[in-house]
Design a protein around this motif. Structure first.
Motif, PDB file in Angstrom:
ATOM      1  N   CYS B 203      42.380  41.058  40.580  1.00 28.50           N
ATOM      2  CA  CYS B 203      41.318  40.606  41.473  1.00 28.50           C
ATOM      3  C   CYS B 203      40.114  40.071  40.688  1.00 28.50           C
ATOM      4  O   CYS B 203      39.515  40.795  39.883  1.00 28.50           O
ATOM      5  CB  CYS B 203      40.845  41.763  42.363  1.00 28.50           C
ATOM      6  SG  CYS B 203      42.143  42.457  43.392  1.00 28.50           S
ATOM      7  N   ASP B 205      36.198  38.808  40.303  1.00 27.49           N
ATOM      8  CA  ASP B 205      34.943  39.344  40.838  1.00 27.49           C
ATOM      9  C   ASP B 205      34.627  38.729  42.202  1.00 27.49           C
ATOM     10  O   ASP B 205      34.141  39.413  43.111  1.00 27.49           O
ATOM     11  CB  ASP B 205      33.783  39.043  39.872  1.00 27.49           C
ATOM     12  CG  ASP B 205      33.779  40.000  38.683  1.00 27.49           C
ATOM     13  OD1 ASP B 205      34.701  40.843  38.604  1.00 27.49           O
ATOM     14  OD2 ASP B 205      32.870  39.891  37.851  1.00 27.49           O
ATOM     15  N   ALA B 206      34.918  37.447  42.321  1.00 29.20           N
ATOM     16  CA  ALA B 206      34.623  36.766  43.597  1.00 29.20           C
ATOM     17  C   ALA B 206      35.401  37.421  44.741  1.00 29.20           C
ATOM     18  O   ALA B 206      34.866  37.650  45.833  1.00 29.20           O
ATOM     19  CB  ALA B 206      34.977  35.280  43.488  1.00 29.20           C
ATOM     20  N   MET B 208      36.638  40.509  44.743  1.00 33.00           N
ATOM     21  CA  MET B 208      36.110  41.872  44.908  1.00 33.00           C
ATOM     22  C   MET B 208      34.844  41.841  45.775  1.00 33.00           C
ATOM     23  O   MET B 208      34.661  42.703  46.645  1.00 33.00           O
ATOM     24  CB  MET B 208      35.766  42.480  43.547  1.00 33.00           C
ATOM     25  CG  MET B 208      36.980  42.850  42.721  1.00 33.00           C
ATOM     26  SD  MET B 208      37.810  44.339  43.367  1.00 33.00           S
ATOM     27  CE  MET B 208      38.611  44.920  41.872  1.00 33.00           C
ATOM     28  N   GLU B 209      34.011  40.873  45.519  1.00 31.86           N
ATOM     29  CA  GLU B 209      32.765  40.784  46.272  1.00 31.86           C
ATOM     30  C   GLU B 209      33.044  40.570  47.763  1.00 31.86           C
ATOM     31  O   GLU B 209      32.453  41.216  48.627  1.00 31.86           O
ATOM     32  CB  GLU B 209      31.921  39.634  45.716  1.00 31.86           C
ATOM     33  CG  GLU B 209      30.499  39.705  46.186  1.00 31.86           C
ATOM     34  CD  GLU B 209      29.546  38.934  45.274  1.00 31.86           C
ATOM     35  OE1 GLU B 209      29.803  38.868  44.049  1.00 31.86           O
ATOM     36  OE2 GLU B 209      28.575  38.370  45.808  1.00 31.86           O
ATOM     37  N   LYS B 210      33.978  39.675  48.045  1.00 33.26           N
ATOM     38  CA  LYS B 210      34.371  39.424  49.440  1.00 33.26           C
ATOM     39  C   LYS B 210      34.926  40.701  50.080  1.00 33.26           C
ATOM     40  O   LYS B 210      34.635  41.014  51.242  1.00 33.26           O
ATOM     41  CB  LYS B 210      35.449  38.335  49.503  1.00 33.26           C
ATOM     42  CG  LYS B 210      34.947  36.954  49.137  1.00 33.26           C
ATOM     43  CD  LYS B 210      34.074  36.405  50.245  1.00 33.26           C
ATOM     44  CE  LYS B 210      33.541  35.017  49.878  1.00 33.26           C
ATOM     45  NZ  LYS B 210      32.376  34.675  50.705  1.00 33.26           N
ATOM     46  N   GLY B 212      34.316  43.749  49.287  1.00 32.87           N
ATOM     47  CA  GLY B 212      33.201  44.679  49.534  1.00 32.87           C
ATOM     48  C   GLY B 212      32.485  44.331  50.836  1.00 32.87           C
ATOM     49  O   GLY B 212      32.156  45.218  51.638  1.00 32.87           O
ATOM     50  N   GLU B 213      32.271  43.038  51.050  1.00 32.95           N
ATOM     51  CA  GLU B 213      31.624  42.598  52.302  1.00 32.95           C
ATOM     52  C   GLU B 213      32.458  42.970  53.524  1.00 32.95           C
ATOM     53  O   GLU B 213      31.951  43.498  54.519  1.00 32.95           O
ATOM     54  CB  GLU B 213      31.439  41.076  52.299  1.00 32.95           C
ATOM     55  CG  GLU B 213      30.356  40.557  51.355  1.00 32.95           C
ATOM     56  CD  GLU B 213      30.414  39.035  51.214  1.00 32.95           C
ATOM     57  OE1 GLU B 213      29.893  38.538  50.212  1.00 32.95           O
ATOM     58  OE2 GLU B 213      31.012  38.372  52.106  1.00 32.95           O
ATOM     59  N   ARG B 216      32.381  46.680  54.347  1.00 34.46           N
ATOM     60  CA  ARG B 216      31.144  47.088  55.021  1.00 34.46           C
ATOM     61  C   ARG B 216      31.132  46.609  56.468  1.00 34.46           C
ATOM     62  O   ARG B 216      30.809  47.352  57.373  1.00 34.46           O
ATOM     63  CB  ARG B 216      29.923  46.507  54.298  1.00 34.46           C
ATOM     64  CG  ARG B 216      29.475  47.318  53.090  1.00 34.46           C
ATOM     65  CD  ARG B 216      28.107  46.870  52.573  1.00 34.46           C
ATOM     66  NE  ARG B 216      28.078  45.462  52.201  1.00 34.46           N
ATOM     67  CZ  ARG B 216      28.531  44.976  51.040  1.00 34.46           C
ATOM     68  NH1 ARG B 216      29.076  45.815  50.149  1.00 34.46           N
ATOM     69  NH2 ARG B 216      28.473  43.694  50.762  1.00 34.46           N
ATOM     70  N   TYR B 250      35.171  48.749  40.307  1.00 34.37           N
ATOM     71  CA  TYR B 250      35.257  48.781  41.775  1.00 34.37           C
ATOM     72  C   TYR B 250      33.888  49.091  42.374  1.00 34.37           C
ATOM     73  O   TYR B 250      33.481  48.528  43.387  1.00 34.37           O
ATOM     74  CB  TYR B 250      36.252  49.847  42.244  1.00 34.37           C
ATOM     75  CG  TYR B 250      37.692  49.630  41.849  1.00 34.37           C
ATOM     76  CD1 TYR B 250      38.439  48.594  42.421  1.00 34.37           C
ATOM     77  CD2 TYR B 250      38.325  50.474  40.937  1.00 34.37           C
ATOM     78  CE1 TYR B 250      39.782  48.409  42.072  1.00 34.37           C
ATOM     79  CE2 TYR B 250      39.654  50.293  40.588  1.00 34.37           C
ATOM     80  CZ  TYR B 250      40.379  49.265  41.152  1.00 34.37           C
ATOM     81  OH  TYR B 250      41.681  49.074  40.820  1.00 34.37           O
ATOM     82  N   ARG B 252      30.944  48.523  41.481  1.00 32.24           N
ATOM     83  CA  ARG B 252      29.972  47.434  41.503  1.00 32.24           C
ATOM     84  C   ARG B 252      30.043  46.627  42.795  1.00 32.24           C
ATOM     85  O   ARG B 252      29.102  45.923  43.157  1.00 32.24           O
ATOM     86  CB  ARG B 252      30.189  46.508  40.306  1.00 32.24           C
ATOM     87  CG  ARG B 252      29.861  47.176  38.971  1.00 32.24           C
ATOM     88  CD  ARG B 252      30.310  46.351  37.786  1.00 32.24           C
ATOM     89  NE  ARG B 252      29.750  45.013  37.820  1.00 32.24           N
ATOM     90  CZ  ARG B 252      30.468  43.887  37.731  1.00 32.24           C
ATOM     91  NH1 ARG B 252      31.779  43.957  37.606  1.00 32.24           N
ATOM     92  NH2 ARG B 252      29.886  42.723  37.769  1.00 32.24           N
ATOM     93  N   PHE B 253      31.199  46.697  43.450  1.00 35.07           N
ATOM     94  CA  PHE B 253      31.384  45.923  44.686  1.00 35.07           C
ATOM     95  C   PHE B 253      31.449  46.815  45.927  1.00 35.07           C
ATOM     96  O   PHE B 253      31.905  46.388  46.987  1.00 35.07           O
ATOM     97  CB  PHE B 253      32.641  45.056  44.571  1.00 35.07           C
ATOM     98  CG  PHE B 253      32.583  44.112  43.404  1.00 35.07           C
ATOM     99  CD1 PHE B 253      31.798  42.962  43.465  1.00 35.07           C
ATOM    100  CD2 PHE B 253      33.265  44.385  42.223  1.00 35.07           C
ATOM    101  CE1 PHE B 253      31.711  42.098  42.380  1.00 35.07           C
ATOM    102  CE2 PHE B 253      33.182  43.525  41.134  1.00 35.07           C
ATOM    103  CZ  PHE B 253      32.410  42.378  41.205  1.00 35.07           C
TER     104      PHE B 253
END
Lengths: 426, 426
Positions: B203, B205-206, B208-210, B212-213, B216, B250, B252-253
């Motif tokens: 995965c 970072d991009a 992972m960031e998605k 995480g969003e 949430r 993990y 971080r996201f």
């Protein structure tokens, strides 16, 4: 009285360590109990034989359990939260005491023999208890069940509960002779006695000496335990200071290979000197990974033993081992070899499935003779395995099906035919 | 619509690690799907309930599989001669590619769901593949089979075969949202989605960031892999140099506990810092001993995690793990803990059977809520186990029968009743 026939199916065997040969929809021929090899089609000279079509089933040599304790099957899978010495005194010995009772022995051994019959094991090297009568009952039941075996009346005259301690070497020897004579008189065709000093801590020198004499007199094989656990190895060092190493304490009495065909269970902590003596004397190792995990003994260096060319097979070691399944012994051997590689010796490559299968068939089978392979001239011990109860979403190769059958322990319910010495047992 | 009833039999559970409570011929009460406790006789206030007499059978909480890969069941028990990275590319990924085919997915997942239904598992946390449609099919089948589950459409956008690589974070996020929306629309009662980044190497970072969003936005739980294998850990170090340790990549996201209920499989090589973060964030460990042996990863320090009070359960990790049986996972956990004690840390006492049973029930169950114990107020997940097919020459205590059932893997054929959330599944 052995049958002659051919089996047709997916014939699998390992004529050498790691060399898995599979003939899909092949033929394996049994002539008077002797294997005549694997073929694409029935050879002209065997055209008269009945061909038993096993369909898409897997056909493989019977599995050889080089070390197991019949009386302990009664508690197999219980009492597993102990280490060796505690386990012996709290779990194993109390059960073995019960075999003074003939009715109990018959009931318990009946369950054991039935389990062995239903599974993949075609030959086994078995500990009874110190009770000669109960051990003869076990042998009667083994003979009836059709699985070939070598069975020992256990000898032990120290460091055991009073009920399991033989009253001196003379009496022990007399009982052991009586046991052997009874075996011979019963005219078993697939069951024989084996000299069985439990292990060095349980046997005085006087008893060992008698057992060495008996072994020579009757030309019998020998089974015992060796270098299983660090505490046990240290204890043997105290008990037998004159022995150069643990195995030497057997060898001094002619109970460690050489003239005597000997199998030693475990060999987790064998020193280089001990391993060399085993090589020199042609001693078999019974590698028992399940037991070595359960009693927290450790991991035997099976890769090193293979490399050195030691005779080696696998044992379930019921009930230090928690499964009577030799399929499970195969995958346990692979799994612990991976932990050995990871944590103990990064140069000791994990065992592969074909290597572990070899150990469980031809490796251990060699203790009995030409056993455990479908090569021409080998004794015809075989199992036919049905894996249809394990559906797959796509066709699997016979090699994958074979490996899967072992990891999924299909010997529990999948053995549809079984032959020992060419005789149909199931 | 949940049933209310009482079961009578040998009621066994572990309300705390190592505390095995057994009420022989006891009563356990289910009221509207909620357990009301264990009693000697039916309490007055439940006198109106039907009592189902299970005779001499064992009644225990359903087992919780905290980590398994549904698409890999198709090859479970094959391809076991590889280490992690080779195994992924040679065995696991080629199979997962097949799930682009809806018909294949339905067939394969049908087999998986049926197996899960027949066994001891009542709840599972499951990886699908990156294919949203196939994963929805899996969820339909899980819902039908009656076993409760959290199921993830896998996310991976690098270091995978082209067929399994999502085309960028945007597209992956869109597909994942569609997957989650579809799940919610289907109105499952015992099946839910879980955010599933495969593992850090797969995965960006991009992505992972998605994820995480998305986590949430939908308030979803998270599953992934962590610190399984030394090579993998080193690779993550290269891929995520800004992370303080693997798990931090993990965290971080927002995918490592805290607000997100997270389970991480393996944790064999977690550093003290990582363990501390898991404690701080309340991350669950899915300890997968079979897989850790088969892929030669190592042995997770389960004793240490128990002592520290980490949330922990067991996972079969099919098909790094070679058995879908949670009974097997229990005994595997005990066995490897003995090797850990023997070779790695002599202060880390081996797991006992009651401790491992706790992990497989209440330990893993806590990821789902009040699950895995027969305490008052717990969700009523239970199995009834018949061990009559395993004869014994003498009467065994219920405790011995329970331990024996696990070591002999009687969940294969011995589950006679099964309840999830009070609903009878078998």
């Amino acid at each position: 009285m052995n049958a002659s026939f051919a089996l047709k199916g997916n014939v699998c065997h390992t004529p050498a360590p790691g060399r898995l040969e599979i003939r899909e929809r092949g033929i394996v021929v049994c002539e008077d109990g002797v294997c005549r090899g694997v073929f694409d089609a029935v050879p002209e000279r065997f055209a008269h034989l009945e061909v038993v079509d096993c369909g898409d089933r897997l056909i493989l040599p019977g599995l050889v359990d080089l070390h197991t304790h019949a009386p302990q099957y009664a508690f197999c899978g219980t009492g597993m939260d102990y280490e060796l010495m505690d386990w012996l005194y709290k779990v194993a010995f109390p059960e073995e005491i019960r075999y003074a009772d003939a009715a109990y022995a018959e009931k318990a051994y009946g369950i054991f023999a039935q389990k062995l019959k239903e599974g993949a094991t075609t030959r086994a090297v078995i500990f009874g208890t110190m009770h000669a009568d109960a051990t003869l009952t076990l042998m009667d039941l083994m003979e009836q069940c059709g699985v070939a075996s070598l069975v020992g009346k256990v000898n032990m005259d120290r460091y055991a509960p009073a009920e399991l301690t033989e009253p001196g070497a003379e009496q022990a020897a007399a009982d052991t002779r009586r046991f052997i004579e009874s075996c011979l008189k019963r005219g078993y065709v697939r069951t024989g006695p084996i000299v069985t000093p439990r292990f060095v801590p349980s046997c005085t020198d006087a008893l060992m000496e008698k057992l060495g004499e008996i072994r020579r007199e009757y030309d019998l094989p020998v089974q015992s335990h060796l270098s299983e656990n660090p505490d046990e190895v240290a204890f043997v060092g105290e008990l037998a200071p004159e022995a150069a190493f643990y195995g030497d304490a057997y060898d001094r009495f002619g109970l460690f290979g050489g003239d005597s065909r000997t199998v030693m269970a475990h060999c987790v902590y064998s020193t280089p000197e001990e391993v060399q003596r085993m090589l020199d004397n042609g001693v078999w190792v019974a590698h028992c990974p399940s037991s070595n995990m359960n009693i927290a003994s450790g991991i035997a260096p099976a890769r090193r033993y293979l490399e050195k060319g030691l005779h080696m097979g696998l044992g379930t070691d019921v009930s230090g081992g928690s499964s009577i399944s030799m399929f499970r012994a195969v995958t346990d051997a692979i799994q612990v070899s991976k932990m050995y590689w990871r944590y103990i010796d990064r140069d000791a490559k994990p065992l592969t499935f074909p290597e572990a299968l070899y150990l469980a068939t031809k490796g251990g089978g060699s203790f009995f003779g030409s056993i455990g392979s479908f090569e021409d001239g080998f004794v015809f011990d075989a199992i036919v395995l049905d894996d249809a109860a394990e559906p797959s979403p796509r066709p699997l190769s016979a090699a994958d099906r074979l490996e899967r059958a072992f990891y999924r322990e299909l010997d529990r319910t999948g053995i549809t035919m079984k032959f020992v010495d060419g005789i149909k047992v199931i």
